[in-house]
Design an enzyme around this catalytic site. Structure first.
Site, PDB file in Angstrom:
ATOM      1  N   TYR A 157     -47.184   2.630  85.934  1.00  0.00           N
ATOM      2  CA  TYR A 157     -47.261   3.092  87.311  1.00  0.00           C
ATOM      3  C   TYR A 157     -47.979   4.431  87.298  1.00  0.00           C
ATOM      4  CZ  TYR A 157     -44.464  -0.315  89.898  1.00  0.00           C
ATOM      5  OH  TYR A 157     -44.027  -1.445  90.524  1.00  0.00           O
ATOM      6  N   LYS A 210     -45.126  -6.134  76.136  1.00  0.00           N
ATOM      7  CA  LYS A 210     -46.268  -7.053  76.126  1.00  0.00           C
ATOM      8  C   LYS A 210     -47.180  -6.660  74.979  1.00  0.00           C
ATOM      9  CE  LYS A 210     -48.598 -10.510  77.899  1.00  0.00           C
ATOM     10  NZ  LYS A 210     -48.136 -11.894  77.676  1.00  0.00           N
ATOM     11  N   ASP A 243     -43.705 -11.708  80.406  1.00  0.00           N
ATOM     12  CA  ASP A 243     -43.901 -12.961  81.119  1.00  0.00           C
ATOM     13  C   ASP A 243     -42.853 -13.991  80.730  1.00  0.00           C
ATOM     14  OD1 ASP A 243     -45.054 -12.849  78.616  1.00  0.00           O
ATOM     15  OD2 ASP A 243     -46.854 -13.990  79.143  1.00  0.00           O
ATOM     16  N   ASP A 267     -39.451  -2.521  87.229  1.00  0.00           N
ATOM     17  CA  ASP A 267     -39.425  -2.665  88.676  1.00  0.00           C
ATOM     18  C   ASP A 267     -39.506  -4.136  89.071  1.00  0.00           C
ATOM     19  OD1 ASP A 267     -39.414  -2.031  91.353  1.00  0.00           O
ATOM     20  OD2 ASP A 267     -41.473  -1.327  91.413  1.00  0.00           O
ATOM     21  N   ASP A 271     -36.241  -6.582  90.511  1.00  0.00           N
ATOM     22  CA  ASP A 271     -36.289  -7.266  91.802  1.00  0.00           C
ATOM     23  C   ASP A 271     -36.050  -8.758  91.629  1.00  0.00           C
ATOM     24  OD1 ASP A 271     -36.775  -4.879  93.025  1.00  0.00           O
ATOM     25  OD2 ASP A 271     -38.754  -5.396  93.807  1.00  0.00           O
TER      26      ASP A 271
END
Length: 380
Positions: A157, A210, A243, A267, A271
């Protein structure tokens, strides 16, 4: 339902300084209602918190209302007044409602959000986001009871990882770029938060990265987490690519205990986990540093239902309970810990009894749900 105690208390995980001594002085908490439904759910959480403290015989909380968001633009010419930030520094903790920065006039719409400004100013590096399924609430993963521990200051971010500037730039009108940052220091402290928490829960940490593609950045994050994990021989450590983790949460979310990951991955996954466990409306969140903490629900300001007495205050109520737990465990008023337990129990029992707002398929208004929780807090 998972039977372990899922109260989330990250205090020992993120405290490097001695806890302050308990006193009879009132706990002073900043109250920032924010935008949209914040004007309904934050006062509801405040009333329930006050009822819980009174029920356990604690010293009443001293709430300090502070301007933030759209209202602050009208009053101060900015959504995040410097006077508010200065006042926050002198308080024990804060409760922040959701913000609706998309509704802010230019130039504020594209600037760092009020919550982001606070997190950056006070280095709130740990974002603790539980996802727990409640009896009485339909859930895709009805046995889910996990906590996502999200590094909150850097990662992918761009608005959180630069000393100055946003971290995004355009070398030409047709090319946009962003900087991602991962450091050993930030990863070490969030990893400790995760392992400390897992040692008090079911003893499992999943490191999400990742590194097969982002080998240097998320590879460093993965490796440092494992280094910290060697200091916790009683905690099992697993790895997942982000993923694959998303797929695993959908298929077998009940298998996970504590998940630690970088900012953007955390984040997104929190969610997802919130929705799988029932709704983002039931997903609380705590942002914390070594000395400060802020309750802030994971969901947004929902301007489409603001002012209609339809908002679900559950996440805001539970976020406030998390803040009480954090303060109590740091040597604050021990009654706050008991009050947090009452709040969590009252919310769970209310939902199990079928009292819920419309987003959960219920008929209760915001006020009716809050009144029912308040009554259960008092009766315990």
């Amino acid at each position: 339902m998972v039977s372990n105690d899922c109260r989330v208390n990250p205090t020992s995980a993120i405290t490097s300084e001695p806890a302050r001594q308990a006193t009879s002085e009132p706990t002073r908490l900043g109250l920032l209602v924010g935008d949209g439904i914040g004007h309904e759910i934050v006062p509801a959480a405040q009333r329930i918190a006050d009822a819980a403290v009174a029920a356990v015989g604690g010293t009443p909380v001293a709430w300090v209302p502070l301007d933030v968001g759209l209202d602050a633009i009208g009053e101060h010419g900015t959504p995040m007044p410097e006077s508010t930030l200065v006042a926050l520094a002198d308080l024990d903790g804060w409760v922040l409602g959701p913000h609706d920065s998309a509704s802010y006039p230019d130039p504020f719409r594209g600037q760092l959000t009020p919550g982001g400004t606070i997190r950056k100013r006070f280095d709130l590096f740990a974002n603790i986001r539980p996802a727990r399924a409640f009896a009485g609430v339909r859930a895709v993963s009805p046995e889910m009871d996990l906590v996502i521990v999200r590094e909150n200051t850097e990662g992918f971010y761009a608005d959180r990882n630069m000393f100055t500037g946003s971290g995004e730039f355009m070398p030409t009108p047709d090319v946009a770029m962003a900087v991602g940052v991962v450091t050993r220091r930030a990863t070490e402290r969030i990893a400790r938060a995760a392992f400390e928490l897992a040692s008090r829960r079911r003893g499992r940490v999943t490191v999400v990265h990742k590194a097969n593609v982002l080998a240097l950045t998320t590879g460093l994050f993965r490796d440092v987490c494992h280094e910290i994990g060697t200091q916790y021989p009683g905690v099992e450590v697993r790895n997942e690519h982000v993923d694959a983790m998303a797929a695993h949460l959908v298929r077998r979310g009940e298998d996970f205990d504590v998940v630690v990951t970088e900012n953007m991955f955390g984040d997104i996954l929190s969610d997802l986990a919130g929705e799988l466990s029932g709704s983002l409306g039931t997903a609380p969140s705590l942002n914390a540093s070594e000395t400060k903490a802020m309750a802030q629900a994971a969901h947004g300001a929902a301007p489409d239902i603001a002012g209609r007495n339809r908002a679900n205050p559950t996440a805001m109520i539970l976020s406030t309970a998390m803040l009480f737990d954090w303060l109590s465990s740091r040597g604050g008023d021990p009654a706050l810990g008991r009050a947090a337990e009452r709040i969590q129990s009252a919310v769970a029992n209310t939902l199990q009894a079928g009292v819920a707002t419309a987003d959960l398929g219920g008929l209760a208004s915001t006020a009716e749900f809050a009144e029912t929780v308040t009554a259960r807090v008092v009766r315990h």
